[in-house]
Design a protein around this motif. Structure first.
Motif, mmCIF file in Angstrom:
data_model
loop_
_atom_site.group_PDB
_atom_site.id
_atom_site.type_symbol
_atom_site.label_atom_id
_atom_site.label_comp_id
_atom_site.label_asym_id
_atom_site.label_seq_id
_atom_site.Cartn_x
_atom_site.Cartn_y
_atom_site.Cartn_z
ATOM 1 N N VAL A 92 1.594 -13.321 -6.647
ATOM 2 C CA VAL A 92 1.716 -12.525 -5.429
ATOM 3 C C VAL A 92 1.661 -11.061 -5.850
ATOM 4 C CG1 VAL A 92 3.161 -11.900 -3.467
ATOM 5 C CG2 VAL A 92 3.117 -14.276 -4.270
ATOM 6 N N VAL A 93 0.773 -10.289 -5.240
ATOM 7 C CA VAL A 93 0.575 -8.883 -5.606
ATOM 8 C C VAL A 93 0.941 -8.007 -4.405
ATOM 9 C CG1 VAL A 93 -1.062 -7.135 -6.398
ATOM 10 C CG2 VAL A 93 -1.255 -9.499 -7.228
ATOM 11 N N ILE A 94 1.728 -6.975 -4.670
ATOM 12 C CA ILE A 94 2.164 -6.061 -3.606
ATOM 13 C C ILE A 94 1.672 -4.656 -3.951
ATOM 14 C CG2 ILE A 94 4.136 -5.130 -2.326
ATOM 15 C CD1 ILE A 94 5.691 -7.639 -3.195
ATOM 16 N N THR A 95 0.862 -4.065 -3.084
ATOM 17 C CA THR A 95 0.312 -2.724 -3.289
ATOM 18 C C THR A 95 0.420 -1.948 -1.972
ATOM 19 O OG1 THR A 95 -1.915 -3.528 -2.742
ATOM 20 C CG2 THR A 95 -1.296 -3.481 -5.078
ATOM 21 N N TYR A 96 -0.035 -0.699 -1.995
ATOM 22 C CA TYR A 96 -0.047 0.093 -0.763
ATOM 23 C C TYR A 96 -1.265 1.010 -0.760
ATOM 24 C CZ TYR A 96 1.748 4.182 -3.317
ATOM 25 O OH TYR A 96 1.905 5.231 -4.196
ATOM 26 N N GLN A 97 -1.590 1.499 0.438
ATOM 27 C CA GLN A 97 -2.732 2.401 0.617
ATOM 28 C C GLN A 97 -2.382 3.435 1.680
ATOM 29 O OE1 GLN A 97 -6.213 0.566 2.269
ATOM 30 N NE2 GLN A 97 -7.562 2.261 1.762
ATOM 31 N N LEU A 98 -2.663 4.705 1.381
ATOM 32 C CA LEU A 98 -2.440 5.784 2.346
ATOM 33 C C LEU A 98 -3.598 5.832 3.329
ATOM 34 C CD1 LEU A 98 -1.211 8.631 -0.047
ATOM 35 C CD2 LEU A 98 0.185 7.190 1.427
ATOM 36 N N ARG A 99 -3.261 6.034 4.610
ATOM 37 C CA ARG A 99 -4.266 6.142 5.657
ATOM 38 C C ARG A 99 -3.947 7.342 6.536
ATOM 39 N NH1 ARG A 99 -5.275 0.007 8.024
ATOM 40 N NH2 ARG A 99 -6.098 -0.929 6.107
ATOM 41 N N ASP A 100 -4.904 7.697 7.387
ATOM 42 C CA ASP A 100 -4.686 8.827 8.298
ATOM 43 C C ASP A 100 -3.566 8.551 9.287
ATOM 44 O OD1 ASP A 100 -6.718 10.187 7.040
ATOM 45 O OD2 ASP A 100 -8.249 9.587 8.496
ATOM 46 N N GLN B 51 14.685 3.527 1.582
ATOM 47 C CA GLN B 51 14.876 2.516 0.545
ATOM 48 C C GLN B 51 13.699 2.540 -0.425
ATOM 49 O OE1 GLN B 51 16.381 -1.338 1.898
ATOM 50 N NE2 GLN B 51 16.375 -0.551 3.985
ATOM 51 N N PRO B 52 13.979 2.593 -1.738
ATOM 52 C CA PRO B 52 12.900 2.553 -2.741
ATOM 53 C C PRO B 52 12.307 1.150 -2.808
ATOM 54 C CG PRO B 52 15.047 2.585 -3.819
ATOM 55 C CD PRO B 52 15.308 2.737 -2.348
ATOM 56 N N LEU B 53 11.053 1.006 -2.437
ATOM 57 C CA LEU B 53 10.456 -0.316 -2.268
ATOM 58 C C LEU B 53 10.363 -1.074 -3.593
ATOM 59 C CD1 LEU B 53 9.376 -2.204 -0.174
ATOM 60 C CD2 LEU B 53 7.122 -1.196 -0.457
ATOM 61 N N GLN B 54 10.024 -0.382 -4.676
ATOM 62 C CA GLN B 54 9.893 -1.055 -5.967
ATOM 63 C C GLN B 54 11.230 -1.684 -6.376
ATOM 64 O OE1 GLN B 54 7.126 -1.489 -7.507
ATOM 65 N NE2 GLN B 54 7.511 -1.857 -9.680
ATOM 66 N N VAL C 255 4.856 -19.064 -10.337
ATOM 67 C CA VAL C 255 4.365 -17.977 -9.483
ATOM 68 C C VAL C 255 4.895 -16.651 -10.032
ATOM 69 C CG1 VAL C 255 4.321 -16.975 -7.171
ATOM 70 C CG2 VAL C 255 4.323 -19.472 -7.452
ATOM 71 N N SER C 256 3.978 -15.713 -10.304
ATOM 72 C CA SER C 256 4.373 -14.382 -10.772
ATOM 73 C C SER C 256 4.230 -13.387 -9.620
ATOM 74 C CB SER C 256 3.510 -13.933 -11.949
ATOM 75 O OG SER C 256 2.154 -13.770 -11.538
ATOM 76 N N VAL C 257 5.137 -12.420 -9.579
ATOM 77 C CA VAL C 257 5.113 -11.382 -8.539
ATOM 78 C C VAL C 257 4.904 -10.042 -9.219
ATOM 79 C CG1 VAL C 257 6.369 -10.253 -6.677
ATOM 80 C CG2 VAL C 257 6.671 -12.708 -7.059
ATOM 81 N N ARG C 258 3.832 -9.367 -8.838
ATOM 82 C CA ARG C 258 3.532 -8.039 -9.399
ATOM 83 C C ARG C 258 3.513 -7.028 -8.254
ATOM 84 N NH1 ARG C 258 -1.856 -8.052 -12.504
ATOM 85 N NH2 ARG C 258 -2.528 -9.351 -10.758
ATOM 86 N N SER C 259 4.282 -5.973 -8.410
ATOM 87 C CA SER C 259 4.339 -4.931 -7.371
ATOM 88 C C SER C 259 3.931 -3.599 -7.973
ATOM 89 C CB SER C 259 5.754 -4.849 -6.789
ATOM 90 O OG SER C 259 6.706 -4.559 -7.792
#
Length: 444
Positions: A363-371, A307-310, A325-329
């Motif tokens: 509300v802010v939605i982000t992601y981070q790559l990890r090992d 599923q495309p998260l955006q 309330v603003s939502v930024r992804s």
């Protein structure tokens, strides 16, 4: 029978080797009497190569014996001719070298063949080699498991068209298109039809060999598919039972609230009214719980998918009323492997921030790559979650102290191996971290 065939084949080879040795020595003996010393010795290559290829463990010793025999026959004719003696010695050395090299290569070839044969014959998957022909793709070789899969024997299947056993004849054309010369196919599901009419569900993997033949491995998944169908039917019946039970419960709660409302208008005693108000609060709590479970009645019923998260978050925010309330992804290009109810995860997280954050403005939605995979962050700028409540907010408690919405969020994510925790600082905002395993996300 196989042992008898090997015995007959071994005797034939010995006769051929013996005949070639006799011809080589006879021709060279005749040549020496007539002064021919440079051409006929090449006849020794034939028995040397045959012995080294057919009997590789005796190839070097046999070539050495033939070389000594050649020298014993040739050197007496040299009679002081150093050139003839040197040439004979050189040929003898070459004979031994050729025998040793061919023996080594033959041994390596036998080892690879035995390794291949062991994998082919002892594999738990049905293995087929299919030769493409003008009349149709025909089975050239099959192991015991593959023959049993088709309800036959390996001997009877040789030469049979593979399409004869496909429940859908068009499946082979589709499979051939996918198996290009430089590609392989994995996890292709199709159905086979045995000669007795029994259908068998299989997963097919395959690839094209350099000579154009196709190697296939088939795994029987009939039992698994039957279990999946049974589980799906059981889930459907349970969901139906849950729906009927919820409807009955909602009807009963509505009747109870109506009677409480009538009692509130009939009695003026403060103690009675307080008692009725507590009953009304409990009834509305049950009503809210029933309404929430309605949204999750299909949890786990449909298979997970990419599923495309955006896009999921965009659809969620377009349906929510979030005044102030603003939502930024910032999750473009990210796809996650999740239950189809993934949208309910972000509905609950965003509504949770708006409802309990008190001072939330974004509300802010982000992601981070990890090992160890990927982490999705859902953060707000509200009052945050007290340290003592960080784990309790995901618990389901009968007394209503836990959040059923966040409990179900964790359940939805766990279906595909994702986890969630709250890591924000009290007073600075809530921060939910969703950990996605390495095979549960992809960037497109």
């Amino acid at each position: 029978m196989p042992g008898k065939r090997r015995s007959v084949g071994g005797n034939t080879r010995l006769l051929l080797v013996a005949a070639s040795v006799i011809v080589a020595f006879a021709a060279n003996a005749a040549g020496l009497f007539f002064g021919i010393t440079s051409v006929l010795p090449h006849l020794f290559y034939l028995p040397i190569v045959l012995v080294a290829y057919w009997f590789p463990r005796r190839g070097t010793a046999s070539s050495l014996a033939l070389s000594l025999g050649y020298l014993a026959m040739t050197l007496p004719f040299a009679r002081g001719d150093a050139g003839l003696a040197v040439a004979a010695l050189a040929r003898a050395v070459v004979f031994v070298a050729i025998g040793a090299v061919v023996s080594l290569l033959s041994l390596r070839l036998r080892e690879q063949e035995q390794r291949y044969r062991g994998v082919f014959d002892n594999s738990e998957a049905g293995t087929f080699i299919v030769a493409p022909e003008n009349a149709g793709p025909r089975i050239e070789e099959v192991n015991y498991v593959g023959a049993a899969l088709l309800g036959s024997t390996a001997k009877d299947l040789i030469g049979e068209p593979i399409t004869r056993f496909l429940d859908d004849p068009g499946a082979w054309r589709d499979f051939q298109v996918k198996v290009r010369p430089d590609k392989a196919v994995y996890g292709y599901e199709t159905a086979l039809r045995r000669p007795d009419g029994v259908a068998v569900q299989v997963i097919v993997s395959g690839g094209r060999l350099p000579d154009g033949r196709i190697i296939l491995t088939l795994v029987d998944i009939t039992a698994r598919k039957s279990a999946e169908d049974a589980l799906r039917q059981a889930n459907t019946k349970l969901n139906m039972m849950g729906r009927l039970t919820r409807n009955d419960l909602m009807s009963a709660v509505s009747g109870l609230l109506r009677r409480i409302s009538e009692g509130m208008g009939e009695f003026d005693d403060p103690a009675v009214r307080r008692y009725l108000e507590s009953l009304e609060e409990d009834a509305r709590f049950v009503q809210r719980r029933a309404e929430i479970t309605r949204d999750y009645q299909d949890l786990g019923l449909r298979p997970p998918g990419w599923q495309p998260l955006q896009e999921v978050i965009r659809e969620v925010t377009s349906c929510l009323l979030l005044p102030g309330v603003s939502v930024r992804s910032w999750v473009e290009r990210l796809e996650v492997f999740a239950d189809p109810m993934l949208d309910r995860v972000y509905v609950n997280l965003i509504e949770n921030s708006a409802r309990h954050g008190e001072t939330v403005s974004e509300v802010v939605i982000t992601y981070q790559l990890r090992d160890d995979g990927l982490v999705i962050y859902v953060e707000d700028d509200g009052v945050g979650v007290p340290e003592a409540e960080k784990e309790k907010i995901f618990e389901y408690r009968v007394d209503g102290g836990g959040g059923l919405g966040l409990f179900l969020v964790r359940e939805i994510l766990s279906i595909t191996g994702m986890t969630i925790q709250e890591t924000g600082r009290p007073g600075e905002g809530a921060r939910f971290e969703i950990h996605v395993p390495p095979d549960g996300y992809r960037l497109i």
